[in-house]
Design a protein around this motif. Structure first.
Motif, PDB file in Angstrom:
ATOM      1  N   GLY A 172      -1.054   3.564   2.565  1.00 24.87           N
ATOM      2  CA  GLY A 172       0.414   3.469   2.238  1.00 24.87           C
ATOM      3  C   GLY A 172       1.181   2.264   1.603  1.00 24.87           C
ATOM      4  N   HIS A 173       1.523   1.490   2.379  1.00 23.10           N
ATOM      5  CA  HIS A 173       2.116   0.140   1.759  1.00 23.10           C
ATOM      6  C   HIS A 173       1.245  -0.539   1.088  1.00 23.10           C
ATOM      7  N   LEU A 219       7.005   6.079  -0.652  1.00 16.61           N
ATOM      8  CA  LEU A 219       5.570   6.536  -0.585  1.00 16.61           C
ATOM      9  C   LEU A 219       5.734   7.940  -0.628  1.00 16.61           C
ATOM     10  N   PRO A 220       4.633   8.426  -1.633  1.00 15.79           N
ATOM     11  CA  PRO A 220       4.608   9.823  -1.943  1.00 15.79           C
ATOM     12  C   PRO A 220       4.400  10.826  -0.344  1.00 15.79           C
ATOM     13  N   ILE A 221       4.696  11.812  -0.323  1.00 13.09           N
ATOM     14  CA  ILE A 221       4.261  12.571   0.716  1.00 13.09           C
ATOM     15  C   ILE A 221       2.921  12.709   1.098  1.00 13.09           C
ATOM     16  N   ARG A 222       1.985  12.800   0.065  1.00 13.40           N
ATOM     17  CA  ARG A 222       0.709  12.929   0.502  1.00 13.40           C
ATOM     18  C   ARG A 222       0.240  11.771   1.230  1.00 13.40           C
ATOM     19  N   GLU A 223       0.810  10.576   0.936  1.00 10.58           N
ATOM     20  CA  GLU A 223       0.423   9.375   1.534  1.00 10.58           C
ATOM     21  C   GLU A 223       0.776   9.331   2.943  1.00 10.58           C
ATOM     22  N   ILE A 224       2.083   9.730   3.139  1.00 10.44           N
ATOM     23  CA  ILE A 224       2.636   9.865   4.716  1.00 10.44           C
ATOM     24  C   ILE A 224       1.580  10.895   5.395  1.00 10.44           C
ATOM     25  N   LYS A 225       1.398  11.988   4.922  1.00  8.37           N
ATOM     26  CA  LYS A 225       0.352  13.200   5.573  1.00  8.37           C
ATOM     27  C   LYS A 225      -1.015  12.406   5.821  1.00  8.37           C
ATOM     28  N   GLN A 226      -1.450  11.751   5.069  1.00 14.19           N
ATOM     29  CA  GLN A 226      -2.742  11.069   5.188  1.00 14.19           C
ATOM     30  C   GLN A 226      -2.417   9.763   6.239  1.00 14.19           C
ATOM     31  N   VAL A 266      13.078  15.239   3.892  1.00 13.92           N
ATOM     32  CA  VAL A 266      14.004  14.585   2.673  1.00 13.92           C
ATOM     33  C   VAL A 266      13.284  14.654   1.240  1.00 13.92           C
ATOM     34  N   LEU A 267      12.199  14.245   1.307  1.00 14.77           N
ATOM     35  CA  LEU A 267      11.606  14.211  -0.182  1.00 14.77           C
ATOM     36  C   LEU A 267      11.330  15.405  -0.758  1.00 14.77           C
TER      37      LEU A 267
END
Ligand SMILES: [Zn+2]
Ligand SMILES: [Zn+2]
Length: 269
Positions: A172-173, A219-226, A266-267
């Motif tokens: 992520g970060h 961060l993009p959604i895919r990163e949050i999910k991961q 939100v995204l």
């Protein structure tokens, strides 16, 4: 030859006659160079300028350690005391005799583990003082500005430090951004130390996840999910963030998951 420290991010560098022109960690789009330009100091100069190290209990088994007055962006490390040894989670740029004596009285440091490059500080100085290894994720190796044989680069998504403590790479970060999971913490319900891999926000019931906090790049959604997938198998009840007093005392995992759901909603709209 001096080990210069960047005054914005607090990172200490390999010994040089003159400081370099710029700090790659601050030039990176996740941080910034201050309006008055790149400035440097050293541990010796900080001592002359009256800096001190503040320490106080942040929670059961956890001593917060930070520089006073605040330095860099106010980094705060945590000394985690477990049955199987003491771990310094994240690091700061400065140390003095008082903090060395306090930590020695607590049994010293068996290992230093760091969430991501914004908390490398003067890690080699600390590792040498306490004769211990440093564990960093290999994906962030390019951000190490002071090299040392004491650094072990770990790979993959988890690294076991001792029976109770595992470092978990969430990404992520930073690509190698990690959190520390303390299984026996919070009376066996689990504790998570997050650095700013997961960031507490003004409303302490929520957290956020950003590529850059100061520059507000999400961060993009895919990163949050991961990140959530990698965190799934680790139970935790209490969460300690990256700065003084940033604590979610109860139901932290539920709150992190809710925060991730809110962020994605939100995204996704
Ligand atoms: Zn810097
Ligand atoms: Zn950061």
């Amino acid at each position: 030859m001096k080990h210069y420290i960047c005054q914005t991010c607090g990172t200490q560098y390999n010994a040089k006659r003159q400081p370099i022109a710029f700090c790659p960690i601050c030039e990176d789009e996740r941080l910034y160079v201050k309006d008055d330009g790149q400035t440097w100091t050293t541990i010796e100069e900080m001592r002359e300028n009256g800096y001190q190290v503040e320490h106080r209990e942040e929670g059961e088994g956890l001593i917060g350690i930070g520089i006073s007055p605040a330095f860099g962006f106010g980094q705060r490390a945590l000394l985690l005391k477990t049955e199987h040894g003491n771990i310094l989670w994240d690091c700061i740029s400065y140390m003095d005799q008082e903090i060395i004596a306090m930590i020695k009285a607590e049994g010293g440091i068996d290992a230093i583990a760091i969430s991501h490059p914004h908390y490398y500080g003067s890690m080699v100085e600390w590792a040498e003082q306490f004769d211990c290894p440093i564990f960093l994720h290999a994906d962030d190796a390019a951000f190490v500005m002071r090299e040392s044989d004491r650094i072990t680069f770990w790979e993959g998504n988890r690294h076991v430090i001792n029976e109770d403590v595992t470092i978990v790479r969430l990404g992520g970060h930073f690509l190698g951004s990690a959190v520390l999971h303390w299984e026996k913490g919070a009376d066996g319900k689990g504790v998570l130390l997050t650095g700013d891999t997961i960031q507490l926000v003004a409303d302490k019931r929520w957290v956020s996840f950003m590529y850059s906090y100061p520059n507000q790049i999400p961060l993009p959604i895919r990163e949050i999910k991961q990140m959530m997938k990698r965190l799934e198998s680790y139970p935790f009840y209490t969460l300690y963030g990256s700065k003084w007093g940033e604590i979610i005392r109860e139901d932290a995992k539920v709150r992190v998951k809710k925060s991730a759901v809110r962020y994605i909603q939100v995204l996704d709209n």
